[in-house]
Write an enzyme that holds these catalytic residues in place. Structure first.
Site, PDB file in Angstrom:
ATOM      1  N   LYS A  81       0.836  -0.962  -0.028  1.00 37.35           N
ATOM      2  CA  LYS A  81       0.032   0.219   0.047  1.00 37.35           C
ATOM      3  C   LYS A  81       0.973   1.124  -0.154  1.00 37.35           C
ATOM      4  CE  LYS A  81      -4.132   1.954   2.508  1.00 37.35           C
ATOM      5  NZ  LYS A  81      -5.073   1.887   3.829  1.00 37.35           N
ATOM      6  N   SER A 156      -9.939   2.051   2.569  1.00 37.35           N
ATOM      7  CA  SER A 156      -8.935   2.702   1.644  1.00 37.35           C
ATOM      8  C   SER A 156      -7.949   2.011   1.075  1.00 37.35           C
ATOM      9  CB  SER A 156      -8.032   3.736   2.685  1.00 37.35           C
ATOM     10  OG  SER A 156      -7.436   2.993   3.458  1.00 37.35           O
ATOM     11  N   SER A 180     -10.038  -0.507   6.713  1.00 35.17           N
ATOM     12  CA  SER A 180      -9.408  -0.287   5.246  1.00 35.17           C
ATOM     13  C   SER A 180      -8.634  -1.581   4.960  1.00 35.17           C
ATOM     14  CB  SER A 180      -8.286   0.816   5.387  1.00 35.17           C
ATOM     15  OG  SER A 180      -9.215   2.050   5.203  1.00 35.17           O
TER      16      SER A 180
HETATM   17  N1  GLN Z   1     -13.071   4.289   5.933  1.00 36.99           N
HETATM   18  C1  GLN Z   1     -12.638   4.583   7.134  1.00 36.99           C
HETATM   19  C2  GLN Z   1     -12.130   6.014   7.099  1.00 36.99           C
HETATM   20  O1  GLN Z   1     -12.490   6.525   5.959  1.00 36.99           O
HETATM   21  C3  GLN Z   1     -11.466   3.799   7.651  1.00 36.99           C
HETATM   22  C4  GLN Z   1     -10.255   4.145   6.957  1.00 36.99           C
HETATM   23  C5  GLN Z   1      -9.246   3.090   7.280  1.00 36.99           C
HETATM   24  O2  GLN Z   1      -9.234   2.258   7.936  1.00 36.99           O
HETATM   25  N2  GLN Z   1      -8.033   3.810   6.877  1.00 36.99           N
HETATM   26  O3  GLN Z   1     -11.582   6.617   8.142  1.00 36.99           O
END
Ligand code: GLN
Length: 498
Positions: A81, A156, A180
């Site tokens: 990532k 994400s 995410s």
């Molecule tokens: N979707 C969640 C957010 O927008 C989690 C994101 C993540 O786990 N990095 O914060």
């Protein structure tokens, strides 16, 4: 060795072939680089390919094998990532702010990977600074879901999930702050694991919300995820939140786990029904639970009233608060983008941040700054910390009587592009079932339990008590084999990947 089928091999099979000298790591590297670059024209899972590094690492692995060494991930390609630092390689966080940022050091996880013989294929796309659930907030264009190119892969870590789902790589790494890893794993039909907080070093992970962030594996199945976790887990003096004594963790799973010995709790408040989810999703999830029961699992309904009612609210105070502090460093002075034609210092700071960050990141910084500001700190931030403690205690109580808690990973399958982009709350609701584990620091995983009527994958979440990562993996392995006999395994690879 028939080269045209390498992408259908598991990571552990590739490692065996390389360790036994049946195939060269350099051949594996070339095969996957070519495949990934070609498929990525359609999927956009990668922000960059690291071909030179990959071939160099492969040649080194081949030399070590010739010298008689055996490596756990010998010649296994992996995608990282793009918020995890790989030295001398671009690490952009899919943000204009870091578009040209080259990491000056290596993260602990990638250090461990290269020492274990893994090969870096490239850096994967994400929602900018890992804020989002669809990868649509990337400054470099969204990633497409390999099951349906008109739909999001989740986020994400959407790039890492899509890369494994389409078999551009057998393994990838993501980060999970509120879901995410698990949510995109669910939407792409692969395994995605968030380890216990402190299990895996965060050194070299670009911080979003440090008390929640955790790096973890994506893989095509549990055995591969376990192998990858066994390489990256471990304490690290460069991360003060890393656990000092990580419980022993093996590359092997307990294969003879008796489902009858496992106490499983089904989280009542996260159950899907006709009001909160599509009918086919509800049906399929319930069928999966039924199949576990038929296989002998004892499953009881349990209630987590505080965690389920308040986790999202608490998360959207704590995560933005920490983000507003962590992202203060991007001011045009030391890192990345700078607005050059500003008229003075203050205008340079302001313009750099206004132009360098995307809309969602700015929204989070503003929420976080507000929640931390004098006069609101007690009402919002402090209160959120208090409720977070109650959530941890609620889980502790339940785990006194249960080994594993289960729920759907998300209340939806992959949605079309644009569906939730202009409705932040709808986007935030994607993580209703995943956020509690982050707040309580628990290990949690998403595995595939089948498909909806449109042939989109459905994620099934398992959680365990803090530090019980091995138990979580053993249980997931047992569940996975039951789900696999239910679904046609052939259909677990999207057509685009065959
Ligand atoms: N979707 C969640 C957010 O927008 C989690 C994101 C993540 O786990 N990095 O914060």
């Amino acid at each position: 060795m028939v080269n045209s089928e390498l992408h259908l091999k598991k990571a552990r099979e590739i490692a065996d072939l390389v360790n036994n000298g049946q195939i060269k790591a350099v051949e594996v590297a070339k095969y996957f680089l070519e495949r990934a670059k070609k498929l990525d024209e359609k999927i956009n899972a990668f922000n960059s390919f690291t071909s030179e590094l990959c071939l160099k690492q492969a040649a080194e692995v081949d030399q070590k094998i010739l010298n008689g060494e055996k490596l756990p991930l010998a010649g296994v390609p992996i995608a990282i990532k793009d918020n995890i630092c790989v030295q001398n390689t671009k690490t952009t966080c899919s943000s204009k702010m870091l578009e040209n940022f080259v990491a000056p050091y290596e993260s602990t996880v990638t250090n461990r990977l290269w020492a274990a013989g893994a090969l870096c294929i490239g850096k994967t796309n994400l929602d900018e600074f890992a804020m989002g659930s669809s990868t649509e907030h990337s400054a470099f264009g969204p990633t497409r879901n390999p099951w349906d190119l008109n739909r999001v892969p989740g986020g994400s870590s959407g790039g890492s999930a899509a890369a494994v789902a389409s078999r551009m790589v057998p393994l990838s790494l993501g980060s999970d702050t509120g879901g995410s890893i698990r949510q995109p794993a669910g939407l792409c039909g692969v395994v995605g694991l968030k380890p216990s907080y402190g299990f895996v070093s965060r050194f070299g992970l670009i911080a979003f919300a440090s008390s929640l962030d955790q790096i973890g594996p994506f893989a095509a199945d549990i055995e591969d995820a376990q192998l990858l976790l066994s390489v990256i887990a471990g304490s690290d003096e460069r991360d003060s939140t890393s656990l000092k004594n990580i419980p022993s963790f093996q590359a092997q799973l307990e294969r003879k786990l008796n489902l009858k010995d496992l106490k499983v709790g089904l989280i009542k408040e996260l159950m899907l029904n006709d009001r909160n989810a599509p009918a086919d999703l509800v049906l399929k999830f319930n069928e999966s639970v039924q199949s576990l029961k038929e296989a002998g699992a004892e499953i009881k309904e349990i209630s987590l009233p505080i965690s389920t009612a308040h986790a999202l609210d608490v998360y959207y105070i704590i995560a933005p608060a920490e983000a507003s502090s962590n992202l203060a460093r991007y001011d045009g002075v030391r890192y990345g983008y700078r607005y050059e034609t500003a008229t003075g210092l203050n205008s340079m700071y302001g313009q750099t941040r206004a132009k360098g960050f995307g809309k969602e990141v700015i929204r989070r910084i503003m929420i976080g700054t507000y929640a931390l500001s004098a006069g609101y700190y007690d009402a919002y931030y402090k209160k959120a910390l208090q409720v977070r403690r109650l959530i941890s205690e609620e889980f502790e109580k339940v785990f006194a009587d249960f080994d594993i808690l289960i729920s759907p990973t998300s209340p939806m399958t992959a949605f079309p592009f644009g569906d939730k982009l202009n409705d932040p709350l709808a986007m935030y609701l994607c993580d209703i079932a995943t956020i509690p584990a982050n707040l309580a620091g628990l290990p949690a995983i998403s595995i595939n339990c089948g498909f909806d009527q449109q042939n989109l994958p459905i994620g099934f979440q398992l959680m365990a008590a803090h530090g019980q990562d091995q138990k979580l993996m053993d249980a997931s392995f047992a569940f996975e084999s039951i789900f696999k006999t239910q679904t046609n395994t052939e259909s677990q690879i999207p057509a685009i990947a065959l």
